[in-house]
Design a protein around this motif. Structure first.
Motif, short mmCIF file in Angstrom:
data_model
loop_
_atom_site.label_atom_id
_atom_site.label_comp_id
_atom_site.label_asym_id
_atom_site.label_seq_id
_atom_site.Cartn_x
_atom_site.Cartn_y
_atom_site.Cartn_z
N ILE A 127 -0.69 3.71 -7.57
CA ILE A 127 -0.95 3.02 -6.45
C ILE A 127 0.48 1.20 -6.20
O ILE A 127 1.03 1.99 -6.73
N ASP A 128 0.66 1.43 -4.88
CA ASP A 128 1.35 0.38 -4.17
C ASP A 128 0.88 -0.79 -4.21
O ASP A 128 -0.60 -0.98 -3.51
N ARG A 129 0.68 -1.50 -5.52
CA ARG A 129 0.59 -2.85 -5.48
C ARG A 129 0.73 -3.53 -3.69
O ARG A 129 -0.04 -4.34 -3.59
N LYS A 130 1.93 -2.71 -3.56
CA LYS A 130 2.25 -3.57 -1.74
C LYS A 130 1.32 -2.93 -0.56
O LYS A 130 0.95 -3.94 0.33
N ASP A 131 0.40 -2.16 -0.92
CA ASP A 131 -0.09 -1.51 -0.10
C ASP A 131 -1.97 -1.13 -0.72
O ASP A 131 -2.04 -0.78 -1.07
N PRO A 132 -2.40 -2.36 -0.49
CA PRO A 132 -4.07 -1.92 -1.10
C PRO A 132 -4.64 -1.14 -0.36
O PRO A 132 -5.75 -0.15 -0.98
N LYS A 133 -4.44 -0.62 1.41
CA LYS A 133 -5.10 0.62 2.38
C LYS A 133 -4.84 1.71 1.64
O LYS A 133 -5.71 2.67 0.17
N GLN A 134 -3.41 1.86 0.51
CA GLN A 134 -2.74 3.21 0.29
C GLN A 134 -3.63 2.94 -1.63
O GLN A 134 -4.00 4.32 -2.06
N ALA A 135 -3.50 1.52 -2.26
CA ALA A 135 -4.47 2.05 -3.65
C ALA A 135 -5.92 2.24 -3.58
O ALA A 135 -6.31 3.01 -3.80
N ILE A 136 -6.53 1.72 -2.56
CA ILE A 136 -8.03 2.16 -2.29
C ILE A 136 -8.06 3.61 -2.00
O ILE A 136 -9.31 4.09 -2.77
N VAL A 137 -7.65 4.56 -1.91
CA VAL A 137 -7.37 5.56 -0.88
C VAL A 137 -7.12 6.28 -2.16
O VAL A 137 -7.94 7.31 -2.60
#
Length: 251
Positions: A127-137
């Motif tokens: 996960i990229d902590r700066k990109d919540p959408k990417q983390a959720i995916v």
């Protein structure tokens, strides 16, 4: 005098640690490409056993406690407090029959022999902590994977390490996403103690003669509960085991 001992034993262990990562990195590549994922997993299991038992070189000890038998016919979401990067190896080794797969920050997927390769090949949620959408995916993908394979996911809901031993508030989001994609999962808290003392500031020096333990606590059945309730129950169980209930409740 103790500080001198720490420096000497840290040098010995870190040399061993580095060699272990390099050797097992090569073995992982061979195992994965020549024999497949099952062989790769076995190499990873033994790499983490080697890392964990190598701590005896610093005069430190590890203890793993699991009183209840856990099912292998349904996915498991392990929720643990997070004190150090050394929290991880005993979870992989002692819970290897459940194939634990981690939620990890994406930065760790590059540059660390043995570790980075395993994160990429194991299906970890990077996960990229700066990109919540990417983390959720990513977390959703891992949840779907454990639902299909009956493997397990490991998540540290504090979000970052707390080497002082004090627990930070648990964040519900990642666990909630896992539960949505793995509705049949059982939630199991793990209380980690002592790794923050062993590895307080960076990787050098380590604190020799540390006592570290991992306690697998009674499972939580999430059916009929909200994710907030499940995470709160896990946090309270871990805090009680660690004897830090007051500090957690007052945050």
């Amino acid at each position: 005098m103790k500080k001198i001992v720490d420096y000497i034993l840290s040098c010995i262990y870190l040399l061993y640690f580095g060699l272990t990562l390099v050797v097992f990195h090569g073995l992982q590549v061979i195992a994965f490409h020549a024999f497949g994922k099952s062989a790769h997993k076995k190499v990873v299991d033994w790499m983490n056993a080697s890392i964990s038992y190598g701590w005896y070189l610093t005069g430190s000890s590890i203890r793993f406690q699991q009183e209840d038998e856990l099912p292998t016919d349904r996915p498991i979401i392990f929720i643990a407090n997070h004190q150090s990067m050394f929290d991880i190896s005993p979870i992989i080794w002692f819970l290897r029959r459940h194939t634990p797969i981690f939620v990890s920050k994406i930065e760790l997927a590059k540059g660390i022999p043995g570790v980075s390769y395993n994160l990429r090949r194991s299906g970890a949620a990077l996960i990229d902590r700066k990109d919540p959408k990417q983390a959720i995916v990513e977390i959703a993908r891992l949840g779907k994977h454990i639902q299909q394979t009956k493997h397990s996911a490991v998540i540290f809901p504090e979000g970052t390490r707390s080497s002082s031993g004090k627990m930070r508030p648990f964040v519900t989001g990642g666990v909630s996403t896992l539960l949505k994609r793995a509705p049949s999962a059982l939630v199991v808290p793990i209380a980690v103690r002592g790794t923050g003392h062993f590895n307080p500031k960076g990787i050098f020096p380590l604190t020799s003669f540390s006592r570290m333990s991992w306690v697998v606590l009674p499972a939580i059945e999430p059916a009929g509960q909200t994710p907030d309730d499940v995470v709160r129950s896990a946090q309270e169980a871990i805090a009680q085991e660690l004897g830090v209930s007051d500090s957690v409740m007052n945050q």
